[in-house]
Design a protein around this motif. Structure first.
Motif, PDB file in Angstrom:
ATOM      1  N   THR A  71      -9.124  -4.584   2.892  1.00  0.00           N
ATOM      2  CA  THR A  71      -8.446  -3.978   4.035  1.00  0.00           C
ATOM      3  C   THR A  71      -8.282  -2.482   3.776  1.00  0.00           C
ATOM      4  O   THR A  71      -7.879  -2.074   2.691  1.00  0.00           O
ATOM      5  CB  THR A  71      -7.062  -4.624   4.250  1.00  0.00           C
ATOM      6  OG1 THR A  71      -7.240  -6.014   4.541  1.00  0.00           O
ATOM      7  CG2 THR A  71      -6.320  -3.960   5.397  1.00  0.00           C
ATOM      8  N   LEU A 124       1.184  -6.871   7.151  1.00  0.00           N
ATOM      9  CA  LEU A 124      -0.174  -6.640   6.670  1.00  0.00           C
ATOM     10  C   LEU A 124      -0.715  -7.906   6.029  1.00  0.00           C
ATOM     11  O   LEU A 124      -0.042  -8.518   5.202  1.00  0.00           O
ATOM     12  CB  LEU A 124      -0.186  -5.496   5.653  1.00  0.00           C
ATOM     13  CG  LEU A 124      -1.547  -5.077   5.097  1.00  0.00           C
ATOM     14  CD1 LEU A 124      -2.409  -4.491   6.206  1.00  0.00           C
ATOM     15  CD2 LEU A 124      -1.378  -4.082   3.957  1.00  0.00           C
ATOM     16  N   LEU A 174      -6.401   1.000   4.948  1.00  0.00           N
ATOM     17  CA  LEU A 174      -5.301   1.628   5.682  1.00  0.00           C
ATOM     18  C   LEU A 174      -5.592   3.125   5.753  1.00  0.00           C
ATOM     19  O   LEU A 174      -5.725   3.794   4.717  1.00  0.00           O
ATOM     20  CB  LEU A 174      -3.964   1.384   4.982  1.00  0.00           C
ATOM     21  CG  LEU A 174      -3.557  -0.080   4.800  1.00  0.00           C
ATOM     22  CD1 LEU A 174      -2.252  -0.162   4.013  1.00  0.00           C
ATOM     23  CD2 LEU A 174      -3.418  -0.786   6.134  1.00  0.00           C
ATOM     24  N   TYR A 195       5.971   5.115   4.225  1.00  0.00           N
ATOM     25  CA  TYR A 195       5.482   3.964   4.981  1.00  0.00           C
ATOM     26  C   TYR A 195       5.765   2.692   4.193  1.00  0.00           C
ATOM     27  O   TYR A 195       5.532   2.641   2.974  1.00  0.00           O
ATOM     28  CB  TYR A 195       3.975   4.071   5.227  1.00  0.00           C
ATOM     29  CG  TYR A 195       3.541   5.311   5.971  1.00  0.00           C
ATOM     30  CD1 TYR A 195       3.315   5.278   7.339  1.00  0.00           C
ATOM     31  CD2 TYR A 195       3.353   6.517   5.307  1.00  0.00           C
ATOM     32  CE1 TYR A 195       2.902   6.410   8.032  1.00  0.00           C
ATOM     33  CE2 TYR A 195       2.945   7.655   5.989  1.00  0.00           C
ATOM     34  CZ  TYR A 195       2.725   7.600   7.346  1.00  0.00           C
ATOM     35  OH  TYR A 195       2.325   8.719   8.020  1.00  0.00           O
ATOM     36  N   PHE A 234       5.313  -1.718   4.075  1.00  0.00           N
ATOM     37  CA  PHE A 234       4.536  -2.858   4.563  1.00  0.00           C
ATOM     38  C   PHE A 234       5.051  -4.145   3.919  1.00  0.00           C
ATOM     39  O   PHE A 234       5.459  -4.144   2.756  1.00  0.00           O
ATOM     40  CB  PHE A 234       3.048  -2.700   4.209  1.00  0.00           C
ATOM     41  CG  PHE A 234       2.406  -1.464   4.757  1.00  0.00           C
ATOM     42  CD1 PHE A 234       1.684  -1.512   5.946  1.00  0.00           C
ATOM     43  CD2 PHE A 234       2.522  -0.251   4.092  1.00  0.00           C
ATOM     44  CE1 PHE A 234       1.090  -0.376   6.459  1.00  0.00           C
ATOM     45  CE2 PHE A 234       1.920   0.891   4.592  1.00  0.00           C
ATOM     46  CZ  PHE A 234       1.207   0.830   5.786  1.00  0.00           C
ATOM     47  N   ILE A 289      -2.981   4.082  10.749  1.00  0.00           N
ATOM     48  CA  ILE A 289      -1.521   4.152  10.860  1.00  0.00           C
ATOM     49  C   ILE A 289      -1.115   5.211  11.883  1.00  0.00           C
ATOM     50  O   ILE A 289      -0.147   5.052  12.622  1.00  0.00           O
ATOM     51  CB  ILE A 289      -0.891   4.455   9.491  1.00  0.00           C
ATOM     52  CG1 ILE A 289      -1.308   3.388   8.472  1.00  0.00           C
ATOM     53  CG2 ILE A 289       0.626   4.524   9.609  1.00  0.00           C
ATOM     54  CD1 ILE A 289      -0.944   1.978   8.866  1.00  0.00           C
ATOM     55  N   TYR A 309       5.678  -2.555   8.411  1.00  0.00           N
ATOM     56  CA  TYR A 309       4.476  -3.054   9.066  1.00  0.00           C
ATOM     57  C   TYR A 309       4.045  -4.381   8.435  1.00  0.00           C
ATOM     58  O   TYR A 309       4.050  -4.512   7.205  1.00  0.00           O
ATOM     59  CB  TYR A 309       3.326  -2.055   8.906  1.00  0.00           C
ATOM     60  CG  TYR A 309       3.520  -0.731   9.581  1.00  0.00           C
ATOM     61  CD1 TYR A 309       3.396  -0.611  10.958  1.00  0.00           C
ATOM     62  CD2 TYR A 309       3.788   0.416   8.837  1.00  0.00           C
ATOM     63  CE1 TYR A 309       3.549   0.619  11.583  1.00  0.00           C
ATOM     64  CE2 TYR A 309       3.939   1.650   9.450  1.00  0.00           C
ATOM     65  CZ  TYR A 309       3.812   1.745  10.822  1.00  0.00           C
ATOM     66  OH  TYR A 309       3.964   2.961  11.447  1.00  0.00           O
ATOM     67  N   ILE A 363      -7.219  -0.274   9.608  1.00  0.00           N
ATOM     68  CA  ILE A 363      -6.019   0.020  10.391  1.00  0.00           C
ATOM     69  C   ILE A 363      -5.690   1.504  10.299  1.00  0.00           C
ATOM     70  O   ILE A 363      -5.475   2.044   9.207  1.00  0.00           O
ATOM     71  CB  ILE A 363      -4.822  -0.808   9.889  1.00  0.00           C
ATOM     72  CG1 ILE A 363      -5.167  -2.311   9.953  1.00  0.00           C
ATOM     73  CG2 ILE A 363      -3.574  -0.503  10.709  1.00  0.00           C
ATOM     74  CD1 ILE A 363      -4.148  -3.192   9.256  1.00  0.00           C
TER      75      ILE A 363
END
Length: 270
Positions: free
Chosen positions: A22, A14, A24, A76, A78, A93, A12, A91
């Motif tokens: 930010t 970012l 997540l 995951y 990024f 996910i 992803y 965000i």
């Protein structure tokens, strides 16, 4: 040997800022975070444990990476870049799965929606764990130098025992004050020994499989409590250490100390 395109996992994109945070939001509790460099910092949001706060530690840094594993074994990835004013600050996910599938179908790349990571499984059932914890609780203390005393509270590690790929830690909690201590929870995690004040957050939480005397959630004034915790058997390199934290509910007498790998590997067999 070449790496097949279908074997390549997508990451992803970012963007993070020095002035803004930010968030997540993952579908499950976060158990592991790895940062590609100390250009970014990250921390889990208590008490949810499934929200990761990410910020830039350096303005205008070069692209770096971020990896997260959640409690259900999902991985995951990024690619993180600096942006003074990111458009996306919150965000989810879990809501990105549909886009993942569309992207993977058009690009031929393996979708970024994560696969399962194989996590260690306990070989003892709950009855065996309870019985073994009861046995450990009755054993005499053989570790003398590991623990903490703070605000008239103390917690010591009295013994380390090993059976069937399970680690049994024997703790004694002492209340030397005139105020009852209400236990909220205990936490165990492995992390780097040397972590600068604003350095990358990297820790692996070790979840307990059973806790003896967990139903007793308080330590009365001038009393003590034995608690035995069963953990999956883990060892770790010399540059990492295990931290133990005991939190007071509705209070500030939190206790924290560290257990090094030498203590673990010298545990007694049951």
């Amino acid at each position: 040997m070449p790496i097949s395109k279908k074997s390549v996992r997508g990451s992803y994109p970012l963007e993070v800022s020095f002035q803004k945070t930010t968030h997540l939001i993952f579908p499950n509790k976060i158990v592991y975070v790895d940062l590609g460099s100390d250009a970014i910092i990250a921390d889990k949001s208590d008490p949810t444990q499934n929200i990761l706060r990410v910020k830039a530690n350096i303005k205008g840094f070069s692209e770096t990476s971020l990896a997260v594993i959640t409690e259900d074994g999902k991985f995951y990835s990024f690619l993180v870049n600096y942006e003074d004013n990111p458009e996306k600050l919150n965000i989810s996910i879990a809501n990105n799965i549909e886009f993942d599938e569309e992207f993977s179908a058009s690009s031929g790349m393996k979708k970024s929606t994560p696969e399962d990571i194989i996590l260690p499984e306990n070989t003892m059932n709950e009855g065996d764990l309870e019985q073994t914890c009861l046995e450990v609780a009755k054993l005499k203390r053989f570790i003398k130098t590991t623990g903490i005393t703070r605000m008239k509270m103390s917690m010591t590690l009295d013994g380390v025992y090993i059976k069937d790929k399970t680690l049994f830690l024997q703790f004694k909690i002492n209340n030397h004050s005139e105020i009852d201590f209400t236990i909220d929870f205990m936490k165990f995690y492995i992390h780097d020994i040397d972590v600068a004040k604003r350095m990358a957050y990297q820790e692996i939480e070790v979840k307990s499989e059973f806790e003896y005397n967990k139903n007793i959630s308080w330590v009365s004034k001038n009393k003590s409590l034995i608690r035995v915790v069963a953990l999956p058997l883990v060892t770790f390199p010399d540059d990492k250490i295990m931290s133990v934290e005991l939190y007071e509910k509705f209070g500030g007498r939190h206790l924290k100390f560290e257990i090094d790998n030498e203590i673990i590997v010298n545990g007694k067999a049951l």
